[in-house]
Design an enzyme around this catalytic site. Structure first.
Site, PDB file in Angstrom:
ATOM      1  N   ASP A  21     -26.290 -20.313 -48.938  1.00 53.35           N
ATOM      2  CA  ASP A  21     -25.685 -20.004 -47.955  1.00 53.35           C
ATOM      3  C   ASP A  21     -24.699 -21.549 -47.723  1.00 53.35           C
ATOM      4  O   ASP A  21     -24.246 -21.759 -48.597  1.00 53.35           O
ATOM      5  CB  ASP A  21     -26.979 -21.231 -46.742  1.00 53.35           C
ATOM      6  CG  ASP A  21     -27.697 -20.648 -46.133  1.00 53.35           C
ATOM      7  OD1 ASP A  21     -27.763 -19.489 -45.133  1.00 53.35           O
ATOM      8  OD2 ASP A  21     -28.894 -21.144 -46.147  1.00 53.35           O
TER       9      ASP A  21
ATOM     10  N   GLU B 186     -34.990 -14.349 -36.542  1.00 45.92           N
ATOM     11  CA  GLU B 186     -35.043 -15.003 -37.411  1.00 45.92           C
ATOM     12  C   GLU B 186     -34.898 -16.599 -37.443  1.00 45.92           C
ATOM     13  O   GLU B 186     -33.796 -16.934 -36.696  1.00 45.92           O
ATOM     14  CB  GLU B 186     -34.166 -15.062 -38.641  1.00 45.92           C
ATOM     15  CG  GLU B 186     -34.493 -13.947 -39.818  1.00 45.92           C
ATOM     16  CD  GLU B 186     -33.143 -13.577 -41.172  1.00 45.92           C
ATOM     17  OE1 GLU B 186     -32.723 -15.449 -41.393  1.00 45.92           O
ATOM     18  OE2 GLU B 186     -32.529 -12.222 -40.860  1.00 45.92           O
TER      19      GLU B 186
END
EC number: 4.2.1.20
Lengths: 401, 253
Positions: free
Chosen positions: B58, B47
């Site tokens: 996040d 990724e």
């Protein structure tokens, strides 16, 4: 044609939507259902109505500002006195509605973001009233410049979480609150403070704030036997302005002016003039006009007023701008300070720095419109919270001179 | 079957590391080196994170990595340029918030991917409801839009999310942001097993995975793991050999 936004996917034209992580999708969908149910629930509506009357002190006056009108030398200026609400601003209208809704949904904790602290105080107040646990996310910069409101929230039993990410203002507080919501979504409601965020928040906040315009419209008709020519309100995220504008949306003769914060000037990097200087983008769950660089990174907003210091604007405002239903104009820090002083001296009303932007623009607009015309200005909040900040600034200016 | 899904369907114990593009002392010039290192260690896919100013999904480790990349003037456009010259057998998956792609132009973005090893997209703030912004542009291309399924996703919705999914299913293992402080829920293993039974597409588990114990646990109930914050932290601290060892061990469970 009767105005009928948003559509069933939460879009106002191209703006709006639900751009949130999957973890929040179930919560926003539940909220849609609970909100629609609450609209049809007479018990809920009666309880909210009673609270707005007996607890908030509605309806509040629509006041003809005679001396301000004389000072401006033009259109008649009426002030919608949201500053007289319990807790000192329009924010309580929405906070009470959402906390009541959270209770109905069986959630026992609420969280909220705050900029100037007015929405934080309003949410902490509503949470205290219903005995709910409350955490407020506030940028560290705002904690410093609005320390009195921090103390108020703590007095009301809320926990104030100082956010130290990013530029440490309202945008970063929203990030922190969204993250916190993801982590405790099952028992917690996020009391969004403005007409922002994923659907259905922009609609819910608009509807709870629409009481501003509903009352003002009826009061104005009673006093003047006609509709006003113009509406003026400050716009950060845009809740007091949307609350005033929305009930007039089908009254085509009524012009609407949303006043953005131009900070040090729209030709400097230090402003919060989202419509003037931004472009459509996705932030905090919605597609709206956003201040951003060429790569789509969100820029920091700047304003003397913590409550307008946000790089986005509610999607329905972006829509109003796109279709030309409202005009969006700018007032600098300096002009807002002048508005702050003018209203204090002409009317004996100290406005919030946010509302001072609307006052400053109203004075300009009144001259342009001329004495045959009329306008309603939303005095969204009172200035007690800003007195220390303004004092320091004026003293500093004196020393320089 | 598109490449990404074919690669991951071939084996169990898939290991997919996440890196933040440009979070390297040489900025994007170090991207190829990191990709080669992760490929050689045995990654099934990699990724590639695109930095964003407001990464609400996040946690602090990845947020800080993004800020470091932004400080080096990394942008989606520069990342796409760098990827053009990177050759790898491992499919790359771009993880980005929607706004950088929206500003770049979705059609241009998809076109730019054609000359790269990118075979998948993960866009955490683009739920199923809004996939029409991207899907029409990738239907005929060898690129998959990877759906995320969370612990809060009811079974009825899980079924809707997996029905026409491609590539893999990203099972979010916690209610929270990437990286984690608390323990996983007891019901997680059952949730992953149930989800895997709903679909033939590989289910990979991510968010908060930082130990080989976690990896072993999730390899039993899903087709592999995605590891972000731990990899980002170790790479930032120049612990490349730890990263290699971790991956080599992880794929053998």
């Amino acid at each position: 044609m009767t105005y009928n936004q948003p559509n069933n996917q939460g879009f106002y034209g191209q703006f709006g939507g639900q751009f949130v992580p999957e973890t929040l999708m179930t919560a926003v969908k539940e909220l849609e259902v609970a909100y629609e149910d609450s609209k049809k629930d007479p018990v809920f509506q009666a309880e909210l109505k009673e609270l707005l009357k007996d607890y908030v002190g509605r309806e509040n006056p629509l006041y003809f500002a005679k001396r301000l009108t004389e000072y401006a030398g033009g259109a008649k200026i009426y002030l919608k006195r949201e500053d007289l609400n319990h807790t000192g601003a329009h924010k309580i209208n929405n906070a009470l509605g959402q906390v009541l809704l959270a209770k109905k949904m069986g959630k026992n904790k609420v969280i909220a973001e705050t900029g100037a602290g007015q929405h934080g105080v309003a949410t902490a107040t509503a949470a205290a009233l219903f005995g709910m646990e409350c955490t407020i996310y506030m940028g560290e910069e705002d904690v410093k410049r609005q320390s009195l409101n921090v103390f108020r929230m703590e007095l009301l039993g809320a926990k104030v979480h100082s956010v130290t990410d990013g530029s440490r203002v309202l945008k970063d507080a929203v990030n922190a609150a969204l993250r916190a919501w993801v982590a405790q979504v099952e028992d917690t409601h996020y009391v969004m403070g403005s007409v922002l965020g994923p659907h259905p928040f922009p609609q819910i906040v608009r509807d709870y704030q629409a009481i501003i315009g509903q009352e003002a419209r009826a009061q104005f008709l009673e006093k003047e036997n006609k509709l006003p020519d113009a509406l003026v309100a400050c716009v950060g995220g845009g809740s007091n302005s949307m609350g005033l504008f929305y009930p007039f949306v089908n009254d085509e003769s009524v012009e609407m002016y949303g006043v953005e914060a131009a900070g040090l000037g729209i030709d400097t990097p230090h402003h919060a003039a989202t419509i003037t200087k931004g472009r459509p983008g996705v932030l905090h769950g919605t597609l709206m006009d956003v201040l951003q660089d060429e790569n789509g990174q969100i820029l920091e907003a700047f304003s003397i007023s913590a409550g307008l210091d946000y790089p986005g604007i509610g999607p329905e405002h972006s829509y109003f701008n796109a279709v030309g239903r409202a005009k969006y104009v700018d007032i600098t820090d300096e002009e807002a300070l002048e508005g702050f002083k003018i209203l204090s001296r002409t009317e004996g009303i100290i406005p919030a720095l946010e509302s001072s932007h609307a006052i400053a623009y109203a004075v300009k607009l009144a001259k342009e419109l001329g004495s045959e015309k009329t306008m309603i200005v939303c005095l969204s909040g009172r200035g007690d919270k800003d007195v220390v900040q303004v004092k320091e600034r004026l003293e500093a200016e004196k020393e320089v001179k | 079957m598109k490449t990404l899904q074919a690669k991951l369907s071939n084996k169990k114990n898939n290991f997919v590391p996440y890196i933040m593009a440009g979070d390297h002392e040489r900025g994007l010039e170090g991207l190829n080196e990191t990709i080669q290192l992760l490929e050689q260690a045995g990654s099934s896919a990699i990724e590639i994170g695109v930095p964003f100013s407001d990464p609400v999904a996040d946690g602090p480790v990845i947020e800080q990595a993004g800020l470091r990349a932004l400080a080096k003037n990394v942008s989606l456009s520069k990342i796409l340029d760098s990827l053009k010259s990177i050759e790898t057998e491992v499919p790359l998956v771009i993880m980005t918030y929607f706004n950088p792609v929206y500003q770049f132009g979705i059609e241009n973005f998809v076109a730019a991917l054609e000359s790269t090893a990118v075979k998948g997209l993960i866009i955490p703030d683009l739920p199923k409801e809004h996939e029409a912004y991207i899907k029409p542009f990738i239907t005929d291309k060898d690129i998959c839009l990877v759906p995320l399924v969370s612990l809060t996703t009811p079974i009825s919705r899980q079924k809707e999310l997996v029905v026409d999914a491609e590539g893999f299913i990203y099972a979010v293992a916690i209610n929270g942001v990437t990286g984690k402080e608390n323990a996983y829920s007891n019901q997680l293993d059952h949730h992953l097993e149930t989800l895997s039974k709903l679909t033939d597409i590989p289910v990979l588990t991510g968010f908060g995975i930082s130990t080989l114990t976690d990896v072993e646990r999730f390899n039993k109930v899903s087709a592999g793991v995605i590891v972000g914050s731990k990899i980002v932290r170790d790479l930032h601290e120049n612990k490349e050999s730890d990263v290699i060892k971790f991956i080599e061990n992880a794929i053998n469970f």
